[in-house]
Design a protein around this motif. Structure first.
Motif, PDB file in Angstrom:
ATOM      1  N   MET A   1     -13.956  -9.896 -13.032  1.00 53.98           N
ATOM      2  CA  MET A   1     -15.130 -10.693 -13.450  1.00 53.98           C
ATOM      3  C   MET A   1     -16.130  -9.814 -14.209  1.00 53.98           C
ATOM      4  N   PRO A   2     -16.726 -10.313 -15.287  1.00 52.55           N
ATOM      5  CA  PRO A   2     -17.806  -9.572 -15.948  1.00 52.55           C
ATOM      6  C   PRO A   2     -18.968  -9.390 -14.966  1.00 52.55           C
ATOM      7  N   SER A   3     -19.727  -8.342 -15.148  1.00 56.14           N
ATOM      8  CA  SER A   3     -20.832  -8.106 -14.211  1.00 56.14           C
ATOM      9  C   SER A   3     -22.108  -8.789 -14.704  1.00 56.14           C
ATOM     10  N   THR A   4     -22.765  -9.488 -13.826  1.00 52.21           N
ATOM     11  CA  THR A   4     -24.046 -10.124 -14.151  1.00 52.21           C
ATOM     12  C   THR A   4     -24.712 -10.540 -12.852  1.00 52.21           C
ATOM     13  N   ARG A   5     -26.028 -10.833 -12.923  1.00 54.50           N
ATOM     14  CA  ARG A   5     -26.727 -11.349 -11.743  1.00 54.50           C
ATOM     15  C   ARG A   5     -26.338 -12.812 -11.595  1.00 54.50           C
ATOM     16  N   LEU A   6     -25.215 -13.083 -10.985  1.00 52.51           N
ATOM     17  CA  LEU A   6     -24.679 -14.437 -11.010  1.00 52.51           C
ATOM     18  C   LEU A   6     -25.006 -15.227  -9.761  1.00 52.51           C
ATOM     19  N   GLY A   7     -25.328 -16.499  -9.933  1.00 50.91           N
ATOM     20  CA  GLY A   7     -25.375 -17.395  -8.794  1.00 50.91           C
ATOM     21  C   GLY A   7     -23.944 -17.757  -8.421  1.00 50.91           C
ATOM     22  N   LYS A   8     -23.806 -18.609  -7.425  1.00 50.16           N
ATOM     23  CA  LYS A   8     -22.452 -18.932  -6.977  1.00 50.16           C
ATOM     24  C   LYS A   8     -21.843 -20.092  -7.747  1.00 50.16           C
ATOM     25  N   ILE A   9     -22.690 -20.809  -8.488  1.00 51.99           N
ATOM     26  CA  ILE A   9     -22.199 -21.993  -9.177  1.00 51.99           C
ATOM     27  C   ILE A   9     -21.488 -21.579 -10.461  1.00 51.99           C
ATOM     28  N   ASP A  48     -13.910 -14.967 -20.204  1.00 47.46           N
ATOM     29  CA  ASP A  48     -13.942 -14.184 -21.441  1.00 47.46           C
ATOM     30  C   ASP A  48     -15.078 -14.716 -22.311  1.00 47.46           C
ATOM     31  N   GLN A  49     -15.275 -14.083 -23.470  1.00 46.04           N
ATOM     32  CA  GLN A  49     -16.506 -14.382 -24.214  1.00 46.04           C
ATOM     33  C   GLN A  49     -16.375 -15.552 -25.189  1.00 46.04           C
ATOM     34  N   ARG A  50     -15.349 -16.369 -25.014  1.00 47.45           N
ATOM     35  CA  ARG A  50     -15.209 -17.525 -25.905  1.00 47.45           C
ATOM     36  C   ARG A  50     -16.308 -18.564 -25.649  1.00 47.45           C
ATOM     37  N   ILE A  51     -16.625 -19.312 -26.690  1.00 49.11           N
ATOM     38  CA  ILE A  51     -17.435 -20.516 -26.518  1.00 49.11           C
ATOM     39  C   ILE A  51     -16.561 -21.684 -26.959  1.00 49.11           C
ATOM     40  N   VAL A  52     -16.322 -22.606 -26.049  1.00 52.90           N
ATOM     41  CA  VAL A  52     -15.449 -23.744 -26.341  1.00 52.90           C
ATOM     42  C   VAL A  52     -16.275 -25.014 -26.253  1.00 52.90           C
ATOM     43  N   PHE A  87     -19.588 -13.061 -20.026  1.00 55.21           N
ATOM     44  CA  PHE A  87     -19.085 -14.423 -19.847  1.00 55.21           C
ATOM     45  C   PHE A  87     -19.071 -15.203 -21.159  1.00 55.21           C
ATOM     46  N   GLY A  88     -18.216 -16.192 -21.195  1.00 52.00           N
ATOM     47  CA  GLY A  88     -18.258 -17.222 -22.216  1.00 52.00           C
ATOM     48  C   GLY A  88     -18.521 -18.548 -21.524  1.00 52.00           C
ATOM     49  N   CYS A  89     -18.384 -19.639 -22.251  1.00 51.57           N
ATOM     50  CA  CYS A  89     -18.545 -20.923 -21.566  1.00 51.57           C
ATOM     51  C   CYS A  89     -17.836 -22.053 -22.300  1.00 51.57           C
ATOM     52  N   GLU A  90     -17.487 -23.044 -21.522  1.00 48.93           N
ATOM     53  CA  GLU A  90     -16.983 -24.287 -22.100  1.00 48.93           C
ATOM     54  C   GLU A  90     -18.088 -25.331 -21.984  1.00 48.93           C
ATOM     55  N   ILE A  91     -18.307 -26.041 -23.071  1.00 48.08           N
ATOM     56  CA  ILE A  91     -19.341 -27.082 -23.083  1.00 48.08           C
ATOM     57  C   ILE A  91     -18.651 -28.416 -23.330  1.00 48.08           C
TER      58      ILE A  91
END
Lengths: 325, 325
Positions: A1-9, A48-52, A87-91
């Motif tokens: 997992m990429p490192s970040t101050r992540l919540g659990k959601i 991964d760093q994709r944006i979908v 991180f990336g994200c799917e929208i």
């Protein structure tokens, strides 16, 4: 997992409201978040760093699924570059807001993504920062960042915003007079591509001082009306001598629709954002919104244009529908 | 006795406050009624149709004693012609407001006479009508009727007004944030005759759209600040790109005084009305008004001009001091 101050959601589904900018004299400043219509936007973090970008099968309207041609994708890109930690994200977008009709369609999705990523990445960004990021998405539709619709979509109800000398100057008023009702008349015409850009280019570069003073007073009356809950003042203020006169030709039947709505009891009428939707404000305690709706429909009909009517009111900003851990 | 619907009172002494118009972007619209300084005006009905204007022996400042060269006399004439029923009046003025310095000196006396005759003749005119009559007096000093100072003098506190399409559009806000303090810096310079007319003629006839939008937002922020009691918003709004840039040369040391007052903690600074008095707004909870006063004095001093400082706050409109049956 990429490192970040992540919540659990890992996935968040939000409701993103339509908005109506300007209200006449408040060009580029005022916005109303609307109860109806709205988009439902689901943002899921990717490893991964994709944006979908995907349209939901149940979407009522279509928008580009190419992420960097879409306001939501641009906002995601800007936020992830700054705070994504890899991180990336799917929208996934289910559009209830018709794009291109002056109802803040692109701003809704931009605001939704800013709001959702702020939660998913546990960023707790200040509202002004969220608005600034969401406004980057508006470049996709308007050519320049502007804040009025994204502020209204994020905060709901009535907002006023500008790029000040020291950050954004922002007013958000959430106590709306109970009887304030809105009627949207959306002419079912083909909207030209780059409409918002055209609607900006059509504006005069210089305006008479007397018109500027008129609009300054008008906008002040609108602000006062919302702040102290006086619908009549809002109506007195919805008189614009600068932007609407220049744009009225872009809305088929503008004069007729405006006149008809006022005659039917609307306190004020304006082009919603860059149009062509017309917005009428009604004091439900004094006039019947259905009567105003009928007048608007009739006004467009006489101009040879069918229209879709939505009776709604100012409502809350982007909010969570569902989350998935 | 001439016939009229007369009350029993034959003479009324009223207190008429100074006012500060514009607050930067609200040119011709915004006004603040001030607690200090003020005039004391005594109006006595006469049994014939003369209008007599006298300066009280204790007056601090002089104004023309020829009734039709004085705002108070013009207002009396207009009201008596319409509602006087054969009466005339004597107006005795004790000026505490220096005339010609942008502090609404003529508006105070115009408002005083409108208020007093309304009482003495038992007219019970609506506020908008009183304001319209009082504004007729402003022709004597400004060449055109304008409403901002007379509305502020009659109503006190914060007001916004314009000639709308259907009568006057008016907002009066009387709940002022408790910590809002005002500092007036009056440069002790000779004021040119017809200063207000000159200050109007100096304004550009056309303004860039972007400056108009800026001022629309600024004025909206000021209105919001007064309406919801947020001093910071008022300060954010006191940024004018239209009128003050054109007029700043009329105030000796303008840039220096403005900068110094802001650096000393003022939330906003503007030319008071047509000047040359400078007005600074201070949040007393956060900054010391004496420090701002000192900065203003120093700013004028560096421009080679002595000045008089008044620390005051928004206060009530014209009110009765004494009546005589």
């Amino acid at each position: 997992m990429p490192s970040t101050r992540l919540g659990k959601i890992r996935s968040l589904q939000v409701r993103a409201p339509a908005s109506s900018a300007n209200l006449g004299p408040g060009f580029d400043i005022f916005g109303l978040g609307l109860e109806e219509p709205f988009d439902v936007v689901t943002v899921t973090l990717l490893k991964d760093q994709r944006i979908v970008l995907k349209l939901d099968p149940e979407t009522k309207y279509k928008v580009p699924e190419i992420w960097n041609e879409n306001s939501a994708g641009l906002v995601a890109d800007a936020l992830l570059r700054n705070f994504g930690g890899g991180f990336g994200c799917e929208i996934r977008v289910r559009k209830g807001i018709p794009p291109g009709y002056g109802l803040g369609s692109s701003a809704a999705d931009a605001a939704a993504v800013a709001f959702a990523l702020d939660h998913l990445l546990d960023l707790h960004l200040p509202m002004n920062t969220l608005i600034a990021f969401a406004a980057k998405g508006e470049v996709a539709s308007a050519g320049v960042p502007h804040f009025d619709n994204v502020a209204a979509a994020l905060l709901g109800y009535f907002s006023a915003i500008r790029q000040g000398t020291d950050g954004l100057d922002l007013v958000s008023l959430t106590q709306i007079p109970q009887d304030l009702t809105l009627c949207l008349g959306r002419p079912l015409v083909q909207v030209p591509p780059k409409k918002t850009g055209t609607a900006r280019n059509i504006l005069p570069k210089q305006v008479p001082l007397s018109d500027a003073i008129w609009n300054i007073a008008s906008a002040s009356l609108i602000m006062a009306g919302f702040a102290i809950g006086n619908i009549k003042l809002i109506g007195q203020g919805m008189q614009d001598k600068i932007v609407e006169p220049a744009r009225s030709n872009m809305v088929p039947g503008y004069d007729r629709v405006r006149r008809a709505a006022l005659d039917a009891g609307a306190v004020g009428v304006a082009i919603s954002g860059a149009g062509p939707t017309m917005l009428a404000l009604i004091d439900r305690g004094k006039s019947d919104p259905r009567k105003v709706s009928k007048a608007i429909r009739e006004g467009f009909r006489k101009a040879g244009i069918p229209c879709e009517i939505t009776i709604t009111k100012p409502g809350k900003g982007v909010c969570v529908i569902d989350d998935v851990v």
